[in-house]
Design an enzyme around this catalytic site. Structure first.
Site, short mmCIF file in Angstrom:
data_model
loop_
_atom_site.label_atom_id
_atom_site.label_comp_id
_atom_site.label_asym_id
_atom_site.label_seq_id
_atom_site.Cartn_x
_atom_site.Cartn_y
_atom_site.Cartn_z
N ASN A 31 41.73 44.71 40.82
CA ASN A 31 42.79 44.59 39.81
C ASN A 31 42.49 45.55 38.66
O ASN A 31 41.51 45.37 37.94
CB ASN A 31 42.84 43.16 39.27
CG ASN A 31 43.17 42.15 40.36
OD1 ASN A 31 44.32 42.02 40.75
ND2 ASN A 31 42.16 41.47 40.87
N TYR A 36 47.15 29.13 37.15
CA TYR A 36 47.73 28.97 35.81
C TYR A 36 48.06 27.53 35.44
O TYR A 36 48.55 27.27 34.36
CB TYR A 36 48.98 29.86 35.68
CG TYR A 36 48.66 31.28 36.07
CD1 TYR A 36 47.76 32.04 35.32
CD2 TYR A 36 49.19 31.85 37.23
CE1 TYR A 36 47.42 33.32 35.70
CE2 TYR A 36 48.86 33.14 37.61
CZ TYR A 36 47.97 33.86 36.84
OH TYR A 36 47.63 35.13 37.23
N GLY A 85 43.95 39.93 34.37
CA GLY A 85 44.35 38.97 33.33
C GLY A 85 43.43 39.12 32.13
O GLY A 85 42.22 39.23 32.28
N ASP A 144 37.50 41.61 43.28
CA ASP A 144 37.42 40.25 43.84
C ASP A 144 36.88 40.28 45.27
O ASP A 144 37.37 41.03 46.12
CB ASP A 144 38.82 39.62 43.86
CG ASP A 144 39.41 39.45 42.46
OD1 ASP A 144 38.68 39.62 41.47
OD2 ASP A 144 40.61 39.14 42.37
N GLU A 181 40.32 42.35 46.75
CA GLU A 181 41.22 43.26 46.05
C GLU A 181 40.59 43.75 44.75
O GLU A 181 39.62 43.18 44.27
CB GLU A 181 42.57 42.59 45.76
CG GLU A 181 42.43 41.37 44.85
CD GLU A 181 43.75 40.98 44.21
OE1 GLU A 181 44.65 41.83 44.11
OE2 GLU A 181 43.86 39.83 43.76
N ARG A 214 38.77 44.19 37.61
CA ARG A 214 38.15 43.00 38.24
C ARG A 214 38.17 43.21 39.74
O ARG A 214 39.23 43.44 40.33
CB ARG A 214 38.92 41.75 37.87
CG ARG A 214 38.10 40.46 38.07
CD ARG A 214 38.94 39.22 37.83
NE ARG A 214 39.82 39.00 38.96
CZ ARG A 214 41.12 38.75 38.86
NH1 ARG A 214 41.73 38.70 37.70
NH2 ARG A 214 41.84 38.56 39.95
N GLU A 258 55.02 38.94 37.89
CA GLU A 258 53.92 38.53 37.01
C GLU A 258 54.27 38.70 35.52
O GLU A 258 53.36 38.70 34.68
CB GLU A 258 52.66 39.33 37.34
CG GLU A 258 52.03 38.93 38.66
CD GLU A 258 50.72 39.68 38.87
OE1 GLU A 258 49.66 39.10 38.63
OE2 GLU A 258 50.78 40.85 39.26
N SER A 276 49.04 37.52 41.40
CA SER A 276 49.09 36.12 41.00
C SER A 276 49.31 35.18 42.18
O SER A 276 49.87 34.09 42.02
CB SER A 276 50.16 35.88 39.93
OG SER A 276 49.78 36.51 38.73
#
Ligand SMILES: Nc1ncnc2c1ncn2[C@@H]1O[C@H](COP(=O)(O)OP(=O)(O)O)[C@@H](O)[C@H]1O
Ligand SMILES: [Mg+2]
Length: 312
Positions: free
Chosen positions: A277, A223, A281, A263, A275, A261, A15, A153
């Site tokens: 994070n 992305y 990002g 999810d 998950e 974050r 990443e 990612s």
């Protein structure tokens, strides 16, 4: 007096580029009226570089960090988000933004995250662990998702819907990690919840975000500029509350700090955690800044909250 903030980007994992983009946004987004920003970059090969991209080595980086008031690590994935940079800051006695060593390491490990979530009553996809030694014994019986325990990612993540696709999917995941998760496919909407401990200590969740994607939310969708986010997600009160409660309890159970974050898949039976994070990002267009923008907190103010709330 202005606060000197070291922003660390890059990193030694798949990443790297995503982290460079996040770090560049953080560097540009910290209010110059308040902050002196000192960018540092970790190369794919582990070489530390200064703002002019000159190699300075770990000792040079330590020197730079010592001259700063706060460290803002923005390295996603292994040797960054997994607690490695938090450990560096802890050992050097430097205040730093975000989660400590333990939450970083636990959340980076999707298997450990499942165990912690289950222990506090948050549903996760049923699944098992596979290694290179045990992969050969695995028999395909139904569609599964195969993914590295610790990556990001969507790299190495495959949806396997036919028996002959299982082996290549395991190989792809094993190329990124020596432990691989084989999970049931969860049918539901993909909803992310951002949780922030504000500088005053209050822990708050931002309005949820829905990812509107066809099939897997893969690297290209993330992305390639085609990701379609709906913020705030359209949710009834029951689902909104269930998601927020689960996100806050995951944050607490893992012992997170700063912004994370969380999810989920929102299924007919309620939220299923995918998950957590701990270094999400952070470009201005990433999910977390967009969720807080929807709550009225600008990108510069979000960064300011994070720096002021740094571990000390
Ligand atoms: N068990 C699952 N069921 C359905 N889709 C999944 C499952 N696990 C992952 N996915 C899909 O794959 C994407 C990437 O997987 P994820 O576990 O989030 O890995 P990463 O850490 O690389 O983001 C998710 O955003 C989702 O679209
Ligand atoms: Mg993900």
């Amino acid at each position: 007096m202005r606060t000197r903030v070291a922003v660390i980007g890059g990193g030694q994992n798949c990443e790297h580029d995503v982290s460079l983009a996040s770090a560049a946004s953080v560097v540009a987004g910290l209010d110059p009226a308040t902050y002196d920003v000192v960018p540092l970059t970790i190369g794919r090969d582990g070489t530390w570089r200064d703002r002019g991209m000159r190699p300075i080595g770990l000792s040079g980086a330590a020197e730079v960090l010592r001259g700063c008031d706060v460290v803002f690590p923005v390295v996603h994935g292994p040797r960054g988000e997994d607690g490695a940079l938090a450990a560096l800051c802890e050992l050097a006695g430097l205040p730093y933004v975000g989660s400590g060593i333990r939450p970083g390491a636990l959340a980076m490990d999707k298997w450990a995250t499942k165990l912690v979530a289950q222990a506090v009553g948050i549903a996760t996809a049923p699944g098992g662990l596979v290694t290179a030694a045990t992969a050969a014994h695995l028999r395909w019986s139904r569609p599964v998702v195969v993914k590295p325990v610790a990556a990001g990612s969507s790299l190495g993540v495959s949806l396997v819907t036919a028996p002959e696709a299982l082996r290549p999917a395991l190989d792809a995941a094993l190329a990124l990690d020596d432990r691989v998760l084989v999970e049931d496919v969860v049918a539901g909407r993909e909803i992310d919840v951002a949780v922030l401990r504000r500088a005053d200590g209050r822990v708050v969740a931002a309005p949820a975000l829905e990812i509107v994607a066809q099939g897997l939310f893969d690297y290209d969708a993330k992305y390639g500029g085609h990701a379609d986010f709906r913020v705030p997600a359209v949710l009834d009160d029951v689902d909104a509350k269930a998601l927020e409660d689960a996100a806050l309890s995951a944050y607490d159970a893992l012992g997170c700090a700063g912004v994370v974050r969380v999810d989920f898949f929102l299924t007919e039976a309620g939220p299923v955690l995918n998950e957590v994070n701990t270094t999400p990002g952070m470009t201005q267009h990433s999910q977390v800044p967009r969720m807080f923008a929807a709550a009225g907190l600008s990108y510069a103010d979000l960064l300011d909250e994070l720096v002021r709330g740094a571990h000390r």
